[in-house]
Design a protein around this motif. Structure first.
Motif, PDB file in Angstrom:
ATOM      1  N   UNK A 128       0.838  -1.212   0.000  1.00  0.00           N
ATOM      2  CA  UNK A 128       0.000   0.000   0.000  1.00  0.00           C
ATOM      3  C   UNK A 128       0.865   1.251   0.000  1.00  0.00           C
ATOM      4  N   UNK A 129       1.957   1.218   0.756  1.00  0.00           N
ATOM      5  CA  UNK A 129       2.811   2.410   0.839  1.00  0.00           C
ATOM      6  C   UNK A 129       3.425   2.732  -0.526  1.00  0.00           C
TER       7      UNK A 129
ATOM      8  N   UNK B 105       3.553   5.835  -5.657  1.00  0.00           N
ATOM      9  CA  UNK B 105       3.386   5.858  -7.120  1.00  0.00           C
ATOM     10  C   UNK B 105       2.316   6.880  -7.487  1.00  0.00           C
ATOM     11  N   UNK B 106       1.191   6.826  -6.751  1.00  0.00           N
ATOM     12  CA  UNK B 106       0.069   7.735  -7.023  1.00  0.00           C
ATOM     13  C   UNK B 106       0.542   9.187  -6.983  1.00  0.00           C
ATOM     14  N   UNK B 107       1.222   9.539  -5.903  1.00  0.00           N
ATOM     15  CA  UNK B 107       1.586  10.947  -5.714  1.00  0.00           C
ATOM     16  C   UNK B 107       2.657  11.376  -6.718  1.00  0.00           C
TER      17      UNK B 107
ATOM     18  N   UNK C  80      -5.262   5.419   3.304  1.00  0.00           N
ATOM     19  CA  UNK C  80      -5.603   4.126   2.685  1.00  0.00           C
ATOM     20  C   UNK C  80      -5.683   3.031   3.747  1.00  0.00           C
ATOM     21  N   UNK C  81      -4.724   3.041   4.668  1.00  0.00           N
ATOM     22  CA  UNK C  81      -4.731   2.043   5.739  1.00  0.00           C
ATOM     23  C   UNK C  81      -5.967   2.214   6.618  1.00  0.00           C
ATOM     24  N   UNK C  82      -6.277   3.486   6.948  1.00  0.00           N
ATOM     25  CA  UNK C  82      -7.406   3.762   7.831  1.00  0.00           C
ATOM     26  C   UNK C  82      -8.722   3.274   7.222  1.00  0.00           C
TER      27      UNK C  82
ATOM     28  N   UNK D   9      -5.638  -3.657  -1.449  1.00  0.00           N
ATOM     29  CA  UNK D   9      -5.193  -3.912  -2.822  1.00  0.00           C
ATOM     30  C   UNK D   9      -6.339  -4.056  -3.805  1.00  0.00           C
ATOM     31  N   UNK D  10      -7.570  -4.070  -3.305  1.00  0.00           N
ATOM     32  CA  UNK D  10      -8.727  -4.201  -4.202  1.00  0.00           C
ATOM     33  C   UNK D  10      -9.570  -2.942  -4.122  1.00  0.00           C
ATOM     34  N   UNK D  11      -9.893  -2.413  -5.291  1.00  0.00           N
ATOM     35  CA  UNK D  11     -10.768  -1.241  -5.335  1.00  0.00           C
ATOM     36  C   UNK D  11     -12.215  -1.729  -5.328  1.00  0.00           C
ATOM     37  N   UNK D  12     -12.953  -1.315  -4.319  1.00  0.00           N
ATOM     38  CA  UNK D  12     -14.365  -1.705  -4.294  1.00  0.00           C
ATOM     39  C   UNK D  12     -15.196  -0.563  -4.881  1.00  0.00           C
TER      40      UNK D  12
END
Lengths: 172, 260
Positions: A8-9, A14-16, B219-221, B226-229
């Motif tokens: 995720x990190x 990558x996004x930013x 994102x963690x919160x 890894x999956x976009x819902x």
């Protein structure tokens, strides 16, 4: 258990940084008619991300940047040309990530890779635009070199600043 | 937000707007592909493809002016092909008085073909983005089994792009304000400007990095795994299938006829 490549990190970075590259690509110093322009160091964020996170993630992020450029400034001539001029040309910038210990070599390899992709596209698809008597190879080299060399100079300068200030390894 | 990067989508209640985004993506791709393989100078096929675009514009209720105004984006690119009529060998159509340049007939045919192809391809892309919301487009990419990290990264990036463009423009404005030329005094040196630009970029990178940390925390919160819902759901209706089959027929038939 091995960590997945796309943690995720890493996705957040990558996004930013792809967004930052896209943002900088809007600040154009000059543009050429068949596409291609000198920007305010728009390749630096993705080069920096590649050097920070390695080649695989670099190529992925750079290819995404290429797709975004395709949406933002499309120049569609042929499907193969689109592939060559966007995801492939920008994706190879990520090769810089395989030279993490030699950032300047990485920057040169990445941008040279982009030049090669545009050069091939220029010879194959835009060779007919070459002025009479000029070889398409020379035409493509001059045309693409005309904006990639200044981009290379800007990128090397900014990368030098980032390396000097130790920003490359921050928060890792 | 100061930079206009807003969605190209224009809401209307039209049959094209209600089509499944997968159909629109595939048909647009096929349209551009068909244009690229249309032989040069087959004007009736170009005319037919233009008619298809006009029908689509009429169905979308967007108005002809809308797409034509936006399609001017292609004009600067066409400057590159201006030399084609002069450099293509073939029967001479006319001579430019005084310069001795000749315009060849095959050159003109090639140039006009390039012009029509580029213009129609851009029109198709404009129609796609004007009738399909960006999240729907991404959903279509996901439905076509594009890699999940790719689709989710583009989706996230789209949300943060506006913020970063704004940030970059604010810094450029700050730099311009500090580089003003005072009457009677010389301009700031290139070296000084380079140093200011360097500090600015460094600052921009640190801010972007700090932002990526905040994005990561957000994102963690929200339990990102890894999956976009998405709440977006489309099902292919009979109309979707009909439009798809008709579009393929209309795009393929003229090409086959031109080869005979």
């Amino acid at each position: 258990m091995s960590k997945p490549i796309f943690q995720t990190k890493v996705i957040a970075e990558i996004v930013v940084f792809v967004a930052l590259s896209t943002a900088l690509s809007f600040i154009k110093l000059f543009s050429l008619p068949q596409g291609g322009s000198v920007t305010a160091g728009s390749m630096v964020p993705i080069l920096w991300l590649s050097l920070r996170r390695g080649g695989k993630i670099g190529i992925f992020a750079c290819a995404i940047y290429g797709l975004i450029q395709l949406f933002v400034e499309p120049f569609l001539f042929h499907p193969a040309q689109v592939l060559l001029d966007y995801p492939i040309a920008f994706g190879v910038i990520g090769l810089a990530g395989f030279f993490q210990k030699r950032p300047f070599v990485g920057v040169n390899v990445g941008i040279l890779g982009r030049f090669v992709a545009h050069f091939v596209s220029g010879v194959v698809f835009f060779g007919e635009y070459a002025p009479e008597g000029m070889s398409p190879i020379v035409y493509s080299a001059i045309y693409n070199g005309g904006y990639i060399l200044p981009e290379l100079a800007v990128s090397i300068y900014i990368t030098y600043l980032l390396v000097e200030t130790g920003t490359l390894k921050i928060f890792l | 937000m100061h930079y206009d990067l807003t969605d190209q989508y224009h809401h209307r209640s039209s049959p094209i707007h209600h089509l499944d985004p997968r159909v629109k993506v595939v048909v647009t791709f096929l349209y551009i592909l068909a244009l690229s393989i249309t032989p040069e100078g087959t004007w009736w096929i170009f005319g037919f493809f233009l008619a298809l675009i006009l029908v689509a514009v009429w169905l979308t209720h967007l108005g002809l002016v809308f797409t034509i105004r936006r399609s001017f984006i292609v004009l600067p690119f066409l400057l590159a092909a201006v030399a084609v009529p002069f450099t293509t060998p073939g029967s001479i159509l006319l001579r430019v008085p005084g310069l001795g340049w000749t315009v060849s007939e095959p050159g003109v045919v090639r140039f006009v073909s390039i012009l029509i192809r580029s213009w129609l391809a851009v029109q198709a892309a404009i129609l796609l983005t004007a009738t399909t919301r960006f999240p729907d487009l991404l959903w279509a990419l996901g439905a076509f089994r594009f890699p999940k990290p790719l689709v989710s990264t583009i989706s996230f990036m789209y949300r943060y792009l506006f913020v970063l463009v704004d940030e970059a423009l604010r810094m450029m404005r700050a730099r311009a304000a500090r580089s003003a030329q005072v009457p009677g005094r010389s301009r700031p040196s290139i070296r000084w400007q380079g140093r200011v630009a360097g500090s600015m970029v460094g600052s921009l990178f640190l801010r972007a990095l700090a932002r990526s940390e905040r994005v990561y925390a957000a994102m963690l919160a929200r339990g990102y795994d890894g999956h976009m819902r998405s709440l977006i759901r489309f099902r292919m209706t009979n109309l979707d299938w009909l439009i798809f089959v008709l579009a393929v027929l209309f795009l393929v038939t003229p090409l086959i006829l031109s080869l005979r």
